[in-house]
Design a protein around this motif. Structure first.
Motif, PDB file in Angstrom:
ATOM      1  N   UNK A 237       7.068   2.676  -0.508  1.00 49.91           N
ATOM      2  CA  UNK A 237       6.531   2.659   0.898  1.00 49.91           C
ATOM      3  C   UNK A 237       6.569   1.580   1.583  1.00 49.91           C
ATOM      4  N   UNK A 238       6.346   1.620   2.898  1.00 53.59           N
ATOM      5  CA  UNK A 238       6.379   0.380   3.799  1.00 53.59           C
ATOM      6  C   UNK A 238       4.869  -0.017   4.683  1.00 53.59           C
ATOM      7  N   UNK A 239       4.781  -1.301   4.804  1.00 59.56           N
ATOM      8  CA  UNK A 239       3.619  -1.480   5.311  1.00 59.56           C
ATOM      9  C   UNK A 239       4.167  -2.221   6.861  1.00 59.56           C
ATOM     10  N   UNK A 240       3.337  -2.032   7.864  1.00 57.33           N
ATOM     11  CA  UNK A 240       3.749  -2.394   9.334  1.00 57.33           C
ATOM     12  C   UNK A 240       2.714  -3.359   9.842  1.00 57.33           C
TER      13      UNK A 240
ATOM     14  N   UNK B  23       6.712  -4.863   5.654  1.00 57.66           N
ATOM     15  CA  UNK B  23       6.849  -5.228   3.983  1.00 57.66           C
ATOM     16  C   UNK B  23       7.277  -4.013   3.192  1.00 57.66           C
ATOM     17  N   UNK B  24       7.998  -3.781   2.260  1.00 56.09           N
ATOM     18  CA  UNK B  24       8.383  -2.831   1.452  1.00 56.09           C
ATOM     19  C   UNK B  24       7.583  -3.019   0.176  1.00 56.09           C
TER      20      UNK B  24
ATOM     21  N   UNK C 133      -0.766   0.229   9.649  1.00 56.08           N
ATOM     22  CA  UNK C 133      -1.203   1.219   8.552  1.00 56.08           C
ATOM     23  C   UNK C 133      -1.762   0.856   7.445  1.00 56.08           C
ATOM     24  N   UNK C 134      -2.631   1.494   7.014  1.00 60.11           N
ATOM     25  CA  UNK C 134      -3.478   1.217   5.636  1.00 60.11           C
ATOM     26  C   UNK C 134      -2.742   1.806   4.463  1.00 60.11           C
ATOM     27  N   UNK C 135      -2.463   3.194   4.614  1.00 55.94           N
ATOM     28  CA  UNK C 135      -1.535   3.684   3.572  1.00 55.94           C
ATOM     29  C   UNK C 135      -0.333   3.389   3.926  1.00 55.94           C
ATOM     30  N   UNK C 136       0.648   3.468   2.806  1.00 56.80           N
ATOM     31  CA  UNK C 136       2.043   3.142   2.888  1.00 56.80           C
ATOM     32  C   UNK C 136       2.668   4.385   3.718  1.00 56.80           C
TER      33      UNK C 136
END
Length: 1693
Positions: free
Chosen positions: A757-760, A802-803, A777-780
């Motif tokens: 997943x990714x985080x923005x 971030x990945x 986003x808290x969840x990826x």
């Protein structure tokens, strides 16, 4: 005590002793007697006896009695529950003991053990029996049970029919083989008691005759049950099962039905069944859904039907589509609420009794072998009117959860309408299945939309309903829930459905074994906690013995150690329990104990402290609501979901007309999602919306109101894992006012593991200075696109991504460019992603991709693939496919071997083609050595499989099989086997569902993969080979068939493709061998393979199944033909018909039966051809049973009878018949010309009419352009459609069509450039129709338009030319010295020039002759102080650019006469004014006696004012009177009388006398500007001589009162009413002269009356009927189109 019991603990007698044997009843009776006597004599024992085995409460269980657990008092009232210690066998043992002492001992033991359960302290003091005693008692029980069972079996054998027994088949159903379109009946005979319920199944799916009307018929009569299948088709080939079930058990039997179809050529003379000329495979059906149902609205309690017409091409009777109806994507099954119907061309869904549960999106799916078509529309159900005004609406969706022995949790949804006041709570009602008594379950209303119902009787089935209540009253009850049984799920799953006749589920238990004290229950948890109740659940103990356990629940207030048993009187049998009556706000702990006959176990671990209160909060209000235009009656409403909402049920949307503050629900059933289309709105109104969220706790507050919107249609292994590298290439895909959609590229290094997943993150940039980073986003998120919400409009932002993988989250990417959050829209979709390449060969490869994350404005509907050589420039990209593909994969062919290629994919939607994806890595087109393909194999057992072999396997390699490039898993249809380097995909039951592309990929290799496409033809060949391997058969050219020969002879035959000389045939009829004889004749030709059997005629005994069984060595085959039911009757009827047909042709008969044709003159000719006629043969015609008399229309020549019908109409519809007869016999032929037959005839007539139509022609008129066509004959039933530019014309006031005689025309008024184009008239004839076209464009349009302009100009010129509209008399006679004032109306546009002539000489206005032309409408002519020199001919000449017209009158001046006092001036028949008899002075008032005159309001238009005078407008409070002296004037009389009074102080006025004279009173002497009077908006003035007053259409009499005379009245002559001049309308006195001028014919006015010096007399033409009008009435604007007036003038002294 019984009076305080709730209703559900009374009168439950659901155990019946009818199933007990006599021996058992005797044992029970003895036991009860002994127990009763012992109880009376025992000290300290309770008065109430244990009556669980009371004979009226015995359970009808098939194995043994199961007692109720109710304690009864002496009055047989239930006083509570008791816990049984011993089962039925112990009770029987005690009842059959030899001595009274043993029985007393057992009773005492029972009571002691019962007390053990009621008190923990007593149970510890109870003495336990020794193990030896327990074993001895157990052995005795087993022995007693065996004796009782043997005794029951003995009695059953004595009288078996009187006892219950499981269903048994007396006759089982038999398999059948039939031809298509034949009927087959499966029947069987079943015994059993109670009478079993019979259910038929097809391939394990229950058959519902109502779902397929006419297809299935189920009959049950006297234990004989049958299933009839009408008109069998290929899909009816299946395994059918009949199941019989009663309370004793269930039994079933199977039978197969095989439907055969004809092969090869079929003789046309054969009767049905016949096949269409196409095979099952290769037919592509086109499905069209027409006459679709739209958005529908209904009200609770009403019946609503939805329907669509379905057109399937080609139309094959045997291929009937499958019709499915869905509500909110859930398949609807026929029930008492839902009924479906399929008539062959129309699908109908009927909702018999609407409820809010029926609201939703309804979808019709029509499924054929070529696919399916769907149509959807929303159905809204409004609430029915409440029984009490202001009461809430009924709840909905009542559903039962967690049903077990002790309670059932009932859930529901809150209604959208609360009646105007908040809902206080809900009441839950229950009803036992099989009864109609509803009982309320809760004493106080519950606010939570979930409630556990206790006090249920185990094994019984219940239904529930819910009612809402507010301060106004109670709502109507909801729709009842589905029945649910009060039993544990395990028992329910073991026993299946409840017995249909009682609704009771019977549960059996194994014989318990006593002696083991149960252990602790485990995992005690609180499932649900509200302020009304708490629900506990736990796991049964591991140590519980072989008998069932029960539970006691204990509670303890937090902070204390005082445990209190909750269910002292009610045993808990299931590992769940609901506790009530807890104090809200207090904290409790709970624990559970197990118990059985051996004792009470240790308690479980207590729960954590639980505070009583609602744990589920009401959801927060939804976020911003955004409405969007949709159609003229609907709006799309979107909103932000409620934050942190738990167990959300859905949303209610409400609408209100802006400013009204009256809210109406848009939906009455909660909708999930955050988008809804609100229908039923008023076009053009402005609406606002708000949304409320719903969960079990209640309904949230309303969201903020949306912006107002106007309703109108819208315009369109061994790898070191590390965290991944940072992503890059951050871009924005979409931006709106408060959110943005980001996209980024996958990191170049993923860390050796797949990215999870990714985080923005985002930050604001203010003045070029970046702010603090915030998590978006808290969840990826798994996709490489994400929408960031809650941004600020017009704010600048930066982003980083971030990945993450299994090793952790990687470092963030570099900050993106600065993006501005502002409103913009991207209509096209984004780029596809995740491109993969498989199956690389020297000339082809397969490209796979995933759809774009961003869909655009519309859904993606296709993809384009681009290709170029790896080293080529960017401009060398070229497309692979010209037409977009809707799949996410494509096989790319025609590659050049050895060349490297790169690929990219673009998605498209309705808005266009989007941005291309990132290109792939270069791929070389080459087939690697050792590349293998998938091989199809059929083994000796007929098993079909796909085989793939790989020579480059690694230790971690796996074979991954896919269908249509989607990974497959093992199912019942397909299994996979892998051995070594080979893998096999096996088809277990190959069918059409298995068609597709099968591929196999080997992981951890260099791309080893292959695919195989399984087509219909390939599957057919494989199935054929498989069947040949399994079953060697003798091939047949044709199956067993039947045909009729001459005289009704019947031939059964088939043909084998090849058969040797050793072949044998056996003929079987109804399982009996038949042979050559008098009735049957057989023939077997082994050279041709034809096998025949002949029957001279069919009798009733020949109904059944005929079978030819062939054998040739090991190969066998057989073919059967079922002739039963309607099929046999039809064949027998055909045979009899052939016999009768042979006899019919021996006399006069019809060679060609009655038919019709339409002649070119549109005459309908009925005709028939006859044969074998003689001279004395007669032919009679009939219509509807009445003979048609012979006339010139009848004809008989060359063996043809004809009847002509001219100008056919509906009255000619009917049934026509021709009868031939002579001494040899008679024959008749009938032609039905009603309903569809008459429609077909009229369509043929319409076709002839259409063909006779002339080409469309163009004609110009003064209104516009007319298109027309002539037909030879016009019929009122003819349907004609006009088209413009291939679109049907919507007729308006400007564009009209019609019919005149045989001319059909289209009128285009005021044509414009938009009217150019191709026009067509289409004649409907039921088929293709016929069109006549004309091109109204170019020179044709210009010529027509120019002619239209010319005609229009001529019409305008005629309408607007100058003319004298009226007002001048022919002759005016006046006394010398009087003043004359004449006024006439002038018409013309533009305003005409006015010239007055006297004796053909032009006149000039001076003091004597005053000539005026005012307002462009009124021309006045005034002569002051008339003298004899003024006599002569006067003319008025009017002229404008469109023409000239004149009006003439003659003036005669007479000498002055003496004063006759009161003189009456009356008009004669010719309109001339003459002197009449004197009028009595009493009829008029003098000036001094006149009442005050009402003051007229200010006129709307100014009145002309003479020089040196100022107009004075009177007010209501000050009367205004003209200055004396005032000359005499005359005013025409209007239709509606109103008094008008000018008031001079001294002069005497002469007043025309109306029919109803009204006195008029003078006002003080003040010059007055008179206001226009009467209804025709004509001004009236009493100013000095130069002011003029137009005379209204309805003249008003004016009383003129001189000082010394009594007023007299002069009625005036009628005046013709002018109207707007038109070219085709003229005044009745208007005539045209040679020069084109019109001259008005005038009336004569005689004013020979003596008058004072200086007085003026006015002459005018008036209506024949005078009336009086008040001068104070409001005077509207003058209208020359409605009136002609002469102003009234006064001279100054």
């Amino acid at each position: 005590m019984s009076g305080s019991l709730p209703f559900y603990q009374k009168h439950h007698r659901h155990y019946d002793r009818g199933y007990r044997s006599r021996e058992t009843e005797s044992a029970i009776s003895q036991y009860q007697q002994s127990s009763s006597s012992y109880t009376k004599s025992t000290k300290g024992l309770r008065a109430a006896t244990y009556t669980a085995l009371d004979e009226s409460r015995l359970s009808p269980l098939p194995k043994r009695a199961k007692p109720t657990y109710l304690a009864m008092d002496k009055e047989n009232q239930i006083i509570g529950y008791v816990v049984p210690i011993f089962r039925g066998s112990r009770e029987f043992e005690s009842g059959l003991s030899d001595t009274e002492e043993v029985r007393a001992k057992e009773s005492a033991g029972y009571l002691a053990r019962r007390d053990l359960f009621s008190s923990g302290m007593e149970s510890e003091r109870t003495e336990h029996k020794s193990r030896r005693t327990i074993m001895r008692e157990s052995a005795e029980r087993i022995s007693l049970s065996k004796r009782i069972h043997e005794n029951e079996e003995y009695h059953k054998r004595l009288n078996e029919d009187s006892l219950m027994h499981t269903p048994e088949f007396v006759i089982r159903p038999r398999s059948h083989t039939v031809w298509e379109k034949q009927c087959v009946r499966l029947h069987c005979t079943i015994s059993g008691w109670p009478e079993p319920r019979i259910v038929w199944y097809k391939n394990n799916v229950s058959i519902d005759p109502m779902a397929n009307p006419g297809k299935y018929k189920v009959v049950s009569s006297y234990n004989v049950h049958s299933l009839e299948i009408n008109r069998c088709d290929f899909d009816d080939t299946a395994q059918y099962r009949v199941s019989a079930m009663n309370s004793k058990g269930e039994i079933s039997a199977l039978a197969s039905v095989v439907v055969k179809r004809f092969k090869g050529e079929i003789d046309e003379s054969l009767p049905s069944p016949r096949l269409p000329p196409c095979l099952e495979y290769g037919v592509k059906f086109e499905t069209h859904i027409v006459e679709k149902f739209g958005v529908s609205f209904g009200r609770e309690g009403e019946t609503l039907s939805l329907g669509c017409s379905v057109i399937i091409y080609p139309s094959l009777q045997r291929f009937q589509p499958e019709i499915e109806w869905y509500r909110d994507d859930k398949l609807l099954m026929p029930s008492k609420w839902v009924q479906t119907h399929w008539s062959g061309d129309r699908a109908t869904l009927t909702l018999t009794h609407l409820n809010k549960e029926d609201e939703g999106l309804y979808t019709l799916r029509v499924i054929t072998k070529s696919g399916f078509e769907t149509h959807s529309a929303y159905v809204f159900v409004r609430d029915a009117d409440a029984d009490v005004a202001g009461a809430p609406c009924a709840p909905l969706d009542v559903y039962c959860q967690e049903a077990n022995k002790d309670y059932v949790i009932v859930t529901w949804k809150q209604p959208a309408v609360d009646g105007g006041s908040a809902i206080l709570g809900y009441f839950v009602d229950r009803c036992e299945v099989g009864t109609t008594h509803w009982a309320q379950c809760n004493d106080t209303p519950v606010k939570f939309a979930r409630f556990p119902v206790t006090g249920l009787v185990e094994g019984r089935s219940y239904m529930f309903r819910v009612r809402a209540v507010n301060k106004a009253g109670m709502s109507r009850p909801s729709r009842v829930s589905e029945p649910v049984a009060a039993m544990d799920p395990a028992d329910r799953a073991r026993k299946g459905a409840s017995a249909p006749w009682t609704g009771q589920i019977i549960v059996t238990e194994e014989e318990p074994v006593e002696g083991v004290v149960p252990g602790r229950p485990g995992e005690l948890t609180v499932n649900e906690a509200t302020k009304n109740y708490v629900v506990l659940s736990w796991k049964p103990p591991g140590e519980k013995g072989h008998e069932g356990v029960m539970y006691y629940v204990e509670k303890c207030v937090s902070g204390t150690d005082s445990w209190q048993r909750v269910n002292t009187d009610i045993p808990v049998k299931s590992p769940r329990f609901a506790l009530f009556d807890l104090a809200e706000g207090k904290s409790y702990r709970f624990r559970v104990r197990c118990c059985n006959s051996a004792g009470v176990g240790e308690p479980s671990e207590p729960t954590e402290a639980i505070t009583v209160g609602d744990k589920l909060d009401i959801p927060s209000a939804p976020g911003r609501v955004v409405p969007t235009r949709n159609t003229d009656t609907s709006v799309v409403v979107s909103w932000e979901a409620s934050r942190d909402a738990k167990e959300l049920v859905g949303y209610y949307i409400e609408s209100s007309i802006a400013g009204s503050n009256t809210w109406e629900p848009c939906n009455n059933k909660p909708v999930k999602g955050t988008r809804f289309i609100c229908h039923g709105l008023t076009t053009g109104e402005r609406y606002v919306f708000h949304v409320r969220a719903v969960n079990a706790a209640g309904i949230s507050e309303c969201s903020q109101e949306s912006e107002a919107i106007e309703v109108k249609a819208a315009i369109g292994g061994g790898i070191h894992h590390a965290s991944p590298a940072p992503p890059f290439g951050i871009t924005v895909l979409e931006s709106v006012r408060d959110s943005m959609v980001l996209a980024w590229k996958q990191p170049t290094f993923i860390g050796g593991a797949d990215i999870t997943g990714y985080f923005v993150d985002y930050r604001e940039v203010i003045g070029g200075v970046p702010g603090k980073w915030h998590e978006a986003n808290i969840k990826s998120v798994s996709e490489r696109a994400y929408r960031i919400s809650e941004l600020k409009e017009n704010m600048l932002y930066q982003f980083q991504v971030r990945a993450a993988n299994m090793a952790g989250v990687g470092i963030p990417s570099l900050p993106s460019d600065v993006f501005k959050c502002e409103e913009w829209t991207i209509a096209v979709p984004g780029p596809p992603h995740d491109l993969q390449i498989q199956e690389v060969r020297k000339d082809s490869l397969v490209l796979l991709w995933k759809p774009p994350v961003y869909q655009g404005r519309d859904a993606v509907n296709g993809y384009y693939i681009d290709i170029k050589e790896a080293e080529a420039d960017f401009e060398m990209w070229r497309g692979v496919n010209e037409k977009a593909t809707n799949k996410a994969f494509m096989k790319i062919k025609n590659l050049k071997e050895g060349e490297s290629y790169v690929f990219r994919v673009r998605a498209q939607n309705k808005a266009g083609v989007g941005k291309a994806s990132e290109q792939t890595e270069p791929v070389e087109a080459v087939t690697k050595p050792g590349t293998a393909e998938i091989v199809v194999n059929v083994d000796d057992d007929g098993v079909i499989s796909l085989n793939f072999e790989c020579s480059k396997l690694t230790a971690d390699s796996k074979f991954v099989w896919s269908k249509n490039y989607k990974e497959m898993e093992e199912t019942g249809c397909m299994t996979f086997e892998t051995k070594g380097n080979k893998s096999k995909a096996i088809f277990n039951t190959p069918s059409e569902d298995d068609l597709g592309i099968y591929s196999c990929v080997v992981t951890h290799t260099d791309g080893v993969s292959a695919s195989y496409t399984l087509t219909e033809e390939g599957l057919k060949d494989l199935l054929k080979i498989s069947h040949e391997h399994k079953f060697p058969i003798i091939p047949l050219k044709t199956e067993l068939a039947v045909e009729l020969l001459e005289k009704g002879r019947v031939r059964f035959w088939l043909q084998a493709e090849k058969i040797s000389a050793n072949g044998k045939v056996e003929y079987v009829f109804n399982d009996n061998m038949i042979s050559q004889g008098e009735k049957y004749k057989m023939n077997f030709d082994k050279n041709t393979g034809i096998i025949e059997m002949f029957i001279e005629s069919l009798g009733k005994e020949d109904e059944g199944t005929f079978t030819f069984q062939l054998q040739d060595g090991k190969a066998t085959n057989q073919s059967s033909l079922v002739l039963i039911g309607d099929v046999f009757k039809q064949l027998q009827k055909e045979s009899e018909f052939q016999r009768k047909e042979w006899h019919r042709k021996q006399g006069p008969h019809f060679v060609e039966y009655l038919s019709y044709e339409v002649t070119p003159e549109c005459c309908v000719r009925l005709k028939c051809k006859v044969g074998n006629m003689k001279k004395d043969s007669v032919a009679l015609w009939y219509k509807d049973g009445r003979e048609i008399k012979v006339s010139e229309k009848l004809d008989f020549s060359e063996g043809v009878l004809t009847l002509e019908i001219t100008q056919i109409s509906k009255k000619d519809a009917g049934i026509y018949e021709v009868v031939l007869k002579d001494d040899r016999g008679k024959d008749s032929s009938t032609l039905n010309l009603t309903d569809q037959g008459f429609k077909d005839l009229m369509n043929q007539v319409f076709s002839v009419i259409a063909n006779s139509s002339t080409p469309l022609k163009i004609q110009s008129t003064e209104e516009g352009i007319r298109l027309y066509s002539f037909v030879s004959y016009y019929n009122d039933e003819l349907h004609v459609t006009w088209h413009h530019k291939e679109a049907a014309i919507a007729f308006t006031e400007r564009i009209k069509s019609g019919v005149v005689g045989e001319q059909l025309w289209l009128q285009i008024s005021e044509p414009t450039e938009k009217d150019k184009g191709k026009y067509a008239i289409e004649f409907f004839d039921g088929k293709g129709g016929l069109r006549r076209t004309v091109e109204l464009a170019g020179q044709a349009f210009d010529d027509a338009y120019a002619e239209f302009q010319r005609l229009k100009a001529a019409a305008i010129a005629e309408r607007n030319r100058a003319r004298v509209a009226g007002g001048l008399p022919d002759v005016v006679t006046i006394q010398e010295g009087k003043s004359l004032n004449l006024t006439c109306d002038i018409w013309g546009d533009p305003m005409p020039e006015v010239t007055w002539l006297k004796n053909e000489r032009e006149m000039v206005s001076d003091d004597h002759y005053i000539l005026k032309f005012e307002s462009g409408k009124f021309a006045s002519f005034t002569i002051t102080s008339v003298n004899t020199a003024d006599s002569g001919k006067y003319s008025i000449l009017v002229k404008n650019k469109y023409g000239t017209e004149s009006g003439d009158f003659t003036l005669k001046v007479t000498e002055s006469m003496g004063d006759f006092g009161v003189i009456s001036y009356l008009a004669d028949v010719d309109g001339n004014v003459t002197v009449g008899p004197s009028t009595p002075a009493s009829t008029c008032h003098s000036a001094k006696q006149a009442p005050p005159t009402p003051t007229p309001p200010k006129p709307k238009s100014a009145t002309p004012i003479p020089k040196n005078q100022t107009p004075i407008t009177p007010t209501p409070s000050t009367p205004v009177t003209p200055n004396p002296p005032t000359p005499i004037s005359m005013t025409p009389i209007p239709k509606n009388p109103s008094p008008v009074t000018p008031n001079p102080p001294t002069p005497t006025s002469v007043t025309p006398i109306p029919q109803n004279p009204t006195p008029v009173t003078p006002n003080p002497p003040t010059p007055t500007s008179m206001t226009p009077v009467a209804q025709n908006r004509t001004p009236v003035t009493s100013n000095p001589p130069t002011s003029m007053t137009p005379i209204p259409q309805n003249p008003t009499p004016v009383t003129l009162t001189p000082e010394s005379q009594t007023p007299a009245t002069i009625p005036t002559a009628p005046t013709p009413q002018p109207s707007t001049p038109t070219p085709d309308k003229k005044s009745k006195n208007e005539a045209k002269d040679d020069k084109g001028k019109a001259t008005m014919q005038k009336d004569s006015v005689n004013l020979n009356q003596p008058a004072e010096e200086g007085e003026a007399v006015e002459a005018a033409t008036t209506e024949a009927t005078p009336s009086v009008t008040s001068i104070s009435d409001p005077a509207p604007e003058p209208n020359p189109e409605e009136s002609t007036s002469v102003p009234e003038t006064a001279n100054e002294e």
